[in-house]
Design a protein around this motif. Structure first.
Motif, PDB file in Angstrom:
ATOM      1  N   THR A  86     -13.651  -4.141  -5.166  1.00  0.00           N
ATOM      2  CA  THR A  86     -12.939  -4.956  -4.173  1.00  0.00           C
ATOM      3  C   THR A  86     -11.481  -4.505  -4.100  1.00  0.00           C
ATOM      4  OG1 THR A  86     -14.373  -6.866  -4.528  1.00  0.00           O
ATOM      5  CG2 THR A  86     -12.218  -7.296  -3.555  1.00  0.00           C
ATOM      6  N   ASP A  87     -10.873  -4.293  -5.265  1.00  0.00           N
ATOM      7  CA  ASP A  87      -9.484  -3.824  -5.306  1.00  0.00           C
ATOM      8  C   ASP A  87      -9.353  -2.438  -4.697  1.00  0.00           C
ATOM      9  OD1 ASP A  87      -8.843  -6.175  -6.552  1.00  0.00           O
ATOM     10  OD2 ASP A  87      -8.747  -5.317  -8.583  1.00  0.00           O
ATOM     11  N   LEU A  88     -10.342  -1.584  -4.924  1.00  0.00           N
ATOM     12  CA  LEU A  88     -10.317  -0.236  -4.338  1.00  0.00           C
ATOM     13  C   LEU A  88     -10.356  -0.288  -2.816  1.00  0.00           C
ATOM     14  CD1 LEU A  88     -12.580   1.972  -6.652  1.00  0.00           C
ATOM     15  CD2 LEU A  88     -10.238   2.487  -5.945  1.00  0.00           C
ATOM     16  N   ARG A  89     -11.241  -1.155  -2.292  1.00  0.00           N
ATOM     17  CA  ARG A  89     -11.330  -1.286  -0.831  1.00  0.00           C
ATOM     18  C   ARG A  89     -10.018  -1.800  -0.258  1.00  0.00           C
ATOM     19  NH1 ARG A  89     -16.677  -2.941  -2.088  1.00  0.00           N
ATOM     20  NH2 ARG A  89     -16.048  -5.129  -2.184  1.00  0.00           N
ATOM     21  N   MET A  90      -9.383  -2.728  -0.966  1.00  0.00           N
ATOM     22  CA  MET A  90      -8.106  -3.271  -0.512  1.00  0.00           C
ATOM     23  C   MET A  90      -7.036  -2.183  -0.504  1.00  0.00           C
ATOM     24  SD  MET A  90      -6.035  -6.545  -2.035  1.00  0.00           S
ATOM     25  CE  MET A  90      -7.511  -7.559  -1.810  1.00  0.00           C
ATOM     26  N   GLN A  91      -7.003  -1.390  -1.571  1.00  0.00           N
ATOM     27  CA  GLN A  91      -6.025  -0.297  -1.631  1.00  0.00           C
ATOM     28  C   GLN A  91      -6.266   0.720  -0.522  1.00  0.00           C
ATOM     29  OE1 GLN A  91      -3.408   0.083  -3.461  1.00  0.00           O
ATOM     30  NE2 GLN A  91      -3.642  -1.462  -5.054  1.00  0.00           N
TER      31      GLN A  91
END
Length: 371
Positions: A137-142
């Motif tokens: 989820t954090d990767l997609r946000m970044q």
């Protein structure tokens, strides 16, 4: 990126049994009406569910007395009118269930050291999935907002660390529990997650003979033998298949100093995109001993499309196909489940690399030819 979900983690969970001349399973059921049937099944020799017994719910409870088991096996409880199932390992210990109709995954079990290990493993998988889900989820946000390459690299490194610790945990279970049926489930998960077949095989051989005789262990052994046959360091399996003219072409007849077995198809867009690079490497290194054997997974009745694709993409090396799509016997022999797929062989027919593309393919071919 590989997914961490496993077939075991998706199934519900619950436990096992023992008495001197058999064992029992019993439990309380929340929000399940009296009269509803509880069905007990196990995996048969073909790894298919086989019904063993059943009992009706009475006063919100159930109980079954069962014969002693000679070897543990994967068992399932299903409830009439309720989707899903409850998973446990059969063992000669009394097992108590606390089953929740609306949340089978949170059901509880007490009894049996096999199941104690199983639930500890499932808790590990559940926690792992939560951590990996947050990272992704954090990767997609970044990727869609800050595009901080350093932060993304750190997240990917964190996920890789989780993956490595997961593999270490699985190995520890198998090494420390050679007589435990759960070790077979863990090794099955490892191979399904893409672990090396030879690595899993080393763990498998140390399991007890009793565990190796279970149906799921036999299926795993067959899978390991098939996969290890086409891993790096193994001699490439021999095969013969027809070319577009109907002539039988054998792998041994096209071996060069370096040989690429290239699985592709006219309908496969990624394959067609990669073909120009393969052509470039072939034209540059063929005279120095680089050969290719193309194996097409085109469908029956679509030979014309296959032949046209060979012409359009300028594939001047030997091509074969049984025109059997994913049932192609050569693809089955090499355990090919996705294309493009490629196996690079040395002059002795030993697999030295797999699935190299682009610059990586050319670099490896150049390295091998210069030896």
């Amino acid at each position: 990126m590989k997914r961490f979900f496993t077939a075991i983690a998706i199934l519900a969970i619950l436990g096992c049994a023992k008495e001197k001349e058999g064992y029992s399973i019993s439990g309380d059921l929340k929000n399940i009406e009296d009269g509803k049937m509880i069905y007990l099944s196990e995996l048969d020799a073909n790894n298919q569910p086989k019904k063993l017994d059943s009992v009706a719910v009475k006063d919100g409870q159930f109980m079954l007395d069962l014969p002693e088991v000679e070897a543990s096996n994967l068992n399932f409880l299903t409830i009439e009118g309720v989707r899903g199932n409850v998973l446990f390992v059969s063992e000669n210990e009394p097992i108590e269930f606390q089953i929740y109709k609306d949340s089978l995954q949170t059901s509880e079990v007490k009894g049996g050291k096999e199941n104690k290990l199983l639930y500890a493993y499932l808790d590990h998988i559940k926690e792992l999935n939560m951590k990996v889900g947050k990272i992704r989820t954090d990767l997609r946000m970044q990727a869609t907002t800050t595009r901080d390459s350093s932060a993304m690299a750190n997240l990917q490194k964190e996920e890789e660390g989780l993956r490595n610790s997961d593999i270490a945990y699985k190995k520890k279970i198998a090494k420390e529990n050679p007589n435990n049926f759960v070790s077979i489930l863990v090794l099955s998960d490892m191979i399904n997650m893409g672990a090396s077949a030879n690595e899993v095989k080393e763990l498998f051989v140390n399991l007890s003979e009793k565990i190796k005789q279970t149906s799921i262990a036999k299926a795993l052994k067959e899978n390991l033998d098939k996969r290890s046959a086409t891993e790096i360091g193994s001699k490439a399996p021999e095969f013969t298949a027809p070319n577009p003219q109907g002539e039988q072409i054998a792998l041994k007849d096209v071996l060069g100093k370096v040989t690429l077995i290239d699985f592709w198809a006219a309908w496969c867009k990624p394959c067609r995109v990669e073909n120009p690079n393969v052509v470039k490497v072939y034209e540059k290194y063929h005279d120095k001993g680089f050969n290719i054997l193309g194996v097409s997974l085109d469908r029956a009745g679509q030979k014309d499309r296959w032949v046209q694709a060979i012409k359009d993409d300028n594939l001047t090396w030997e091509q074969v196909s049984n025109l059997q799509f994913w049932n192609d016997p050569v693809a089955t022999l090499y355990n090919v489940r996705a294309i493009p797929a490629a196996f690079l062989l040395d002059e002795n027919g030993v697999i030295v690399a797999t699935n190299l593309r682009g610059e990586a393919l050319e670099a490896k071919v150049k390295e091998l030819l210069e030896k």
